[in-house]
Design a protein around this motif. Structure first.
Motif, PDB file in Angstrom:
ATOM      1  N   ILE A 106      -4.943  -2.207  10.709  1.00 38.91           N
ATOM      2  CA  ILE A 106      -5.279  -2.467   9.310  1.00 38.91           C
ATOM      3  C   ILE A 106      -5.797  -1.203   8.636  1.00 38.91           C
ATOM      4  O   ILE A 106      -5.411  -0.868   7.510  1.00 38.91           O
ATOM      5  CB  ILE A 106      -6.306  -3.617   9.201  1.00 38.91           C
ATOM      6  N   ILE A 107      -6.648  -0.451   9.327  1.00 37.55           N
ATOM      7  CA  ILE A 107      -7.193   0.788   8.761  1.00 37.55           C
ATOM      8  C   ILE A 107      -6.089   1.816   8.555  1.00 37.55           C
ATOM      9  O   ILE A 107      -6.005   2.449   7.517  1.00 37.55           O
ATOM     10  CB  ILE A 107      -8.320   1.348   9.663  1.00 37.55           C
ATOM     11  N   SER A 108      -5.237   1.985   9.551  1.00 33.76           N
ATOM     12  CA  SER A 108      -4.178   3.000   9.430  1.00 33.76           C
ATOM     13  C   SER A 108      -3.158   2.626   8.364  1.00 33.76           C
ATOM     14  O   SER A 108      -2.561   3.497   7.729  1.00 33.76           O
ATOM     15  CB  SER A 108      -3.488   3.228  10.769  1.00 33.76           C
ATOM     16  N   ASP A 109      -2.952   1.350   8.123  1.00 32.72           N
ATOM     17  CA  ASP A 109      -2.016   0.925   7.104  1.00 32.72           C
ATOM     18  C   ASP A 109      -2.545   1.221   5.699  1.00 32.72           C
ATOM     19  O   ASP A 109      -1.775   1.461   4.774  1.00 32.72           O
ATOM     20  CB  ASP A 109      -1.729  -0.568   7.246  1.00 32.72           C
ATOM     21  N   SER A 110      -3.845   1.261   5.531  1.00 28.68           N
ATOM     22  CA  SER A 110      -4.422   1.475   4.208  1.00 28.68           C
ATOM     23  C   SER A 110      -4.711   2.941   3.903  1.00 28.68           C
ATOM     24  O   SER A 110      -5.160   3.268   2.815  1.00 28.68           O
ATOM     25  CB  SER A 110      -5.713   0.665   4.064  1.00 28.68           C
ATOM     26  N   LEU A 111      -4.449   3.859   4.827  1.00 23.28           N
ATOM     27  CA  LEU A 111      -4.684   5.274   4.593  1.00 23.28           C
ATOM     28  C   LEU A 111      -3.572   5.876   3.740  1.00 23.28           C
ATOM     29  O   LEU A 111      -2.425   5.458   3.795  1.00 23.28           O
ATOM     30  CB  LEU A 111      -4.779   6.036   5.917  1.00 23.28           C
ATOM     31  N   PHE A 112      -3.915   6.909   2.961  1.00 23.82           N
ATOM     32  CA  PHE A 112      -2.954   7.559   2.073  1.00 23.82           C
ATOM     33  C   PHE A 112      -2.806   9.031   2.433  1.00 23.82           C
ATOM     34  O   PHE A 112      -2.683   9.880   1.573  1.00 23.82           O
ATOM     35  CB  PHE A 112      -3.426   7.442   0.625  1.00 23.82           C
ATOM     36  N   ALA A 113      -2.808   9.354   3.693  1.00 23.71           N
ATOM     37  CA  ALA A 113      -2.835  10.751   4.124  1.00 23.71           C
ATOM     38  C   ALA A 113      -1.585  11.526   3.718  1.00 23.71           C
ATOM     39  O   ALA A 113      -1.681  12.664   3.295  1.00 23.71           O
ATOM     40  CB  ALA A 113      -3.021  10.829   5.640  1.00 23.71           C
ATOM     41  N   GLN A 114      -0.430  10.951   3.813  1.00 22.95           N
ATOM     42  CA  GLN A 114       0.804  11.680   3.552  1.00 22.95           C
ATOM     43  C   GLN A 114       1.529  11.201   2.297  1.00 22.95           C
ATOM     44  O   GLN A 114       2.720  11.423   2.151  1.00 22.95           O
ATOM     45  CB  GLN A 114       1.744  11.569   4.756  1.00 22.95           C
ATOM     46  N   THR A 115       0.815  10.562   1.395  1.00 22.62           N
ATOM     47  CA  THR A 115       1.485  10.114   0.184  1.00 22.62           C
ATOM     48  C   THR A 115       1.483  11.211  -0.868  1.00 22.62           C
ATOM     49  O   THR A 115       0.632  12.084  -0.867  1.00 22.62           O
ATOM     50  CB  THR A 115       0.791   8.866  -0.397  1.00 22.62           C
ATOM     51  N   ASP A 116       2.434  11.135  -1.751  1.00 15.63           N
ATOM     52  CA  ASP A 116       2.554  12.119  -2.824  1.00 15.63           C
ATOM     53  C   ASP A 116       1.750  11.621  -4.017  1.00 15.63           C
ATOM     54  O   ASP A 116       2.272  11.001  -4.925  1.00 15.63           O
ATOM     55  CB  ASP A 116       4.023  12.294  -3.188  1.00 15.63           C
ATOM     56  N   ASN A 117       0.452  11.911  -4.000  1.00 12.67           N
ATOM     57  CA  ASN A 117      -0.407  11.436  -5.073  1.00 12.67           C
ATOM     58  C   ASN A 117      -0.533  12.468  -6.198  1.00 12.67           C
ATOM     59  O   ASN A 117      -1.198  12.228  -7.173  1.00 12.67           O
ATOM     60  CB  ASN A 117      -1.781  11.047  -4.549  1.00 12.67           C
ATOM     61  N   LEU A 118       0.083  13.621  -6.054  1.00 14.63           N
ATOM     62  CA  LEU A 118       0.049  14.643  -7.089  1.00 14.63           C
ATOM     63  C   LEU A 118       1.380  14.629  -7.833  1.00 14.63           C
ATOM     64  O   LEU A 118       2.397  15.091  -7.338  1.00 14.63           O
ATOM     65  CB  LEU A 118      -0.186  16.024  -6.480  1.00 14.63           C
ATOM     66  N   ARG A 119       1.368  14.063  -9.000  1.00 17.09           N
ATOM     67  CA  ARG A 119       2.563  14.032  -9.833  1.00 17.09           C
ATOM     68  C   ARG A 119       2.432  15.137 -10.875  1.00 17.09           C
ATOM     69  O   ARG A 119       1.473  15.163 -11.634  1.00 17.09           O
ATOM     70  CB  ARG A 119       2.710  12.689 -10.528  1.00 17.09           C
ATOM     71  N   ARG A 120       3.371  16.019 -10.894  1.00 18.71           N
ATOM     72  CA  ARG A 120       3.348  17.093 -11.876  1.00 18.71           C
ATOM     73  C   ARG A 120       4.010  16.613 -13.156  1.00 18.71           C
ATOM     74  O   ARG A 120       5.021  15.934 -13.121  1.00 18.71           O
ATOM     75  CB  ARG A 120       4.088  18.311 -11.334  1.00 18.71           C
ATOM     76  N   SER A 121       3.438  17.006 -14.251  1.00 24.38           N
ATOM     77  CA  SER A 121       4.038  16.666 -15.532  1.00 24.38           C
ATOM     78  C   SER A 121       4.700  17.913 -16.114  1.00 24.38           C
ATOM     79  O   SER A 121       4.278  19.035 -15.835  1.00 24.38           O
ATOM     80  CB  SER A 121       2.980  16.121 -16.489  1.00 24.38           C
ATOM     81  N   PRO A 122       5.731  17.733 -16.913  1.00 28.83           N
ATOM     82  CA  PRO A 122       6.397  18.895 -17.506  1.00 28.83           C
ATOM     83  C   PRO A 122       5.484  19.575 -18.527  1.00 28.83           C
ATOM     84  O   PRO A 122       4.850  18.916 -19.341  1.00 28.83           O
ATOM     85  CB  PRO A 122       7.635  18.306 -18.170  1.00 28.83           C
ATOM     86  N   MET A 123       5.410  20.883 -18.451  1.00 27.59           N
ATOM     87  CA  MET A 123       4.567  21.656 -19.355  1.00 27.59           C
ATOM     88  C   MET A 123       5.346  22.129 -20.587  1.00 27.59           C
ATOM     89  O   MET A 123       4.790  22.287 -21.658  1.00 27.59           O
ATOM     90  CB  MET A 123       3.989  22.863 -18.616  1.00 27.59           C
ATOM     91  N   PHE A 124       6.646  22.345 -20.425  1.00 27.01           N
ATOM     92  CA  PHE A 124       7.464  22.932 -21.481  1.00 27.01           C
ATOM     93  C   PHE A 124       8.481  21.948 -22.046  1.00 27.01           C
ATOM     94  O   PHE A 124       9.577  22.333 -22.419  1.00 27.01           O
ATOM     95  CB  PHE A 124       8.186  24.169 -20.935  1.00 27.01           C
ATOM     96  N   LYS A 125       8.137  20.669 -22.112  1.00 28.70           N
ATOM     97  CA  LYS A 125       9.105  19.653 -22.530  1.00 28.70           C
ATOM     98  C   LYS A 125       9.521  19.786 -23.992  1.00 28.70           C
ATOM     99  O   LYS A 125      10.614  19.404 -24.357  1.00 28.70           O
ATOM    100  CB  LYS A 125       8.577  18.254 -22.245  1.00 28.70           C
ATOM    101  N   ASP A 126       8.664  20.354 -24.845  1.00 27.26           N
ATOM    102  CA  ASP A 126       8.985  20.477 -26.264  1.00 27.26           C
ATOM    103  C   ASP A 126       9.672  21.791 -26.622  1.00 27.26           C
ATOM    104  O   ASP A 126      10.016  22.010 -27.771  1.00 27.26           O
ATOM    105  CB  ASP A 126       7.710  20.350 -27.101  1.00 27.26           C
ATOM    106  N   ILE A 127       9.859  22.674 -25.655  1.00 22.25           N
ATOM    107  CA  ILE A 127      10.378  24.005 -25.956  1.00 22.25           C
ATOM    108  C   ILE A 127      11.898  24.075 -25.853  1.00 22.25           C
ATOM    109  O   ILE A 127      12.531  24.799 -26.597  1.00 22.25           O
ATOM    110  CB  ILE A 127       9.701  25.053 -25.045  1.00 22.25           C
ATOM    111  N   GLY A 128      12.489  23.360 -24.955  1.00 22.06           N
ATOM    112  CA  GLY A 128      13.942  23.379 -24.817  1.00 22.06           C
ATOM    113  C   GLY A 128      14.388  23.964 -23.489  1.00 22.06           C
ATOM    114  O   GLY A 128      13.598  24.551 -22.748  1.00 22.06           O
ATOM    115  N   ASP A 129      15.671  23.808 -23.207  1.00 23.02           N
ATOM    116  CA  ASP A 129      16.226  24.256 -21.930  1.00 23.02           C
ATOM    117  C   ASP A 129      16.547  25.743 -21.901  1.00 23.02           C
ATOM    118  O   ASP A 129      16.630  26.338 -20.834  1.00 23.02           O
ATOM    119  CB  ASP A 129      17.503  23.474 -21.613  1.00 23.02           C
ATOM    120  N   ARG A 130      16.756  26.353 -23.054  1.00 23.18           N
ATOM    121  CA  ARG A 130      17.104  27.771 -23.129  1.00 23.18           C
ATOM    122  C   ARG A 130      16.190  28.459 -24.137  1.00 23.18           C
ATOM    123  O   ARG A 130      16.005  27.970 -25.256  1.00 23.18           O
ATOM    124  CB  ARG A 130      18.551  27.969 -23.576  1.00 23.18           C
ATOM    125  N   VAL A 131      15.633  29.603 -23.726  1.00 16.75           N
ATOM    126  CA  VAL A 131      14.782  30.393 -24.611  1.00 16.75           C
ATOM    127  C   VAL A 131      15.299  31.830 -24.602  1.00 16.75           C
ATOM    128  O   VAL A 131      15.177  32.522 -23.595  1.00 16.75           O
ATOM    129  CB  VAL A 131      13.304  30.359 -24.146  1.00 16.75           C
TER     130      VAL A 131
END
Length: 148
Positions: free
Chosen positions: A15-40
């Motif tokens: 039960i304890i090992s099932d509730s651990l989050f050791a290897q989960t991807d809890n860091l979601r990156r958000s786009p920083m340049f979404k309003d700038i465009g694909d080409r600059v």
């Protein structure tokens, strides 16, 4: 009775090992340049400004729809034909602009570079176009930057 204790201990561990989050991807990156465009588009005069600046100085770049200002943190002439500069922008959450200038055997100049932030899901890579001009192309940094 000993078998019951062993079974109960195994159940608790499961039960304890099932509730651990050791290897989960809890860091979601958000786009920083979404309003700038694909080409600059990047003018050569703007790229060249990086190589005139000394470490510790402030520089400002104005690419068509992207303004980048920051402090030169590294300026290295590795070889006679290779010069690299790294600029950190505090206003863009410590985003790094790295630009290198290489002088080829035929005395032509080639630029390479990237705009990256470790906490962002996107960034830009400097690409030379067929007409000789340069453009920053948007890239997904999630495939480039490893979490640690």
């Amino acid at each position: 009775m000993k078998t019951l204790h062993k079974g109960l201990a195994m159940l608790i561990l499961l039960i304890i090992s099932d509730s651990l989050f050791a290897q989960t991807d809890n860091l979601r990156r958000s786009p920083m340049f979404k309003d700038i465009g694909d080409r600059v588009p990047a003018a050569l005069t703007e790229l060249e400004k990086a190589f005139d600046a000394k470490p510790g100085t402030e520089v400002n770049f104005k690419f068509r729809n992207l303004a980048f200002s920051g402090t030169v943190i590294s300026s290295v002439k590795k070889y006679e034909n290779l010069y690299s500069v790294i600029i950190e922008s505090k206003s863009l959450n410590n985003t790094l602009l790295s630009i290198s200038r290489r002088i080829n055997d035929d005395k032509s100049i080639t630029y390479v570079g990237r705009i990256l932030n470790q906490k962002a899901a996107d960034g830009y890579e400097l690409v030379k176009n067929t007409d000789g001009s340069y453009t920053f192309h948007k890239i997904l940094t999630e495939e480039l930057i490893q979490d640690y």
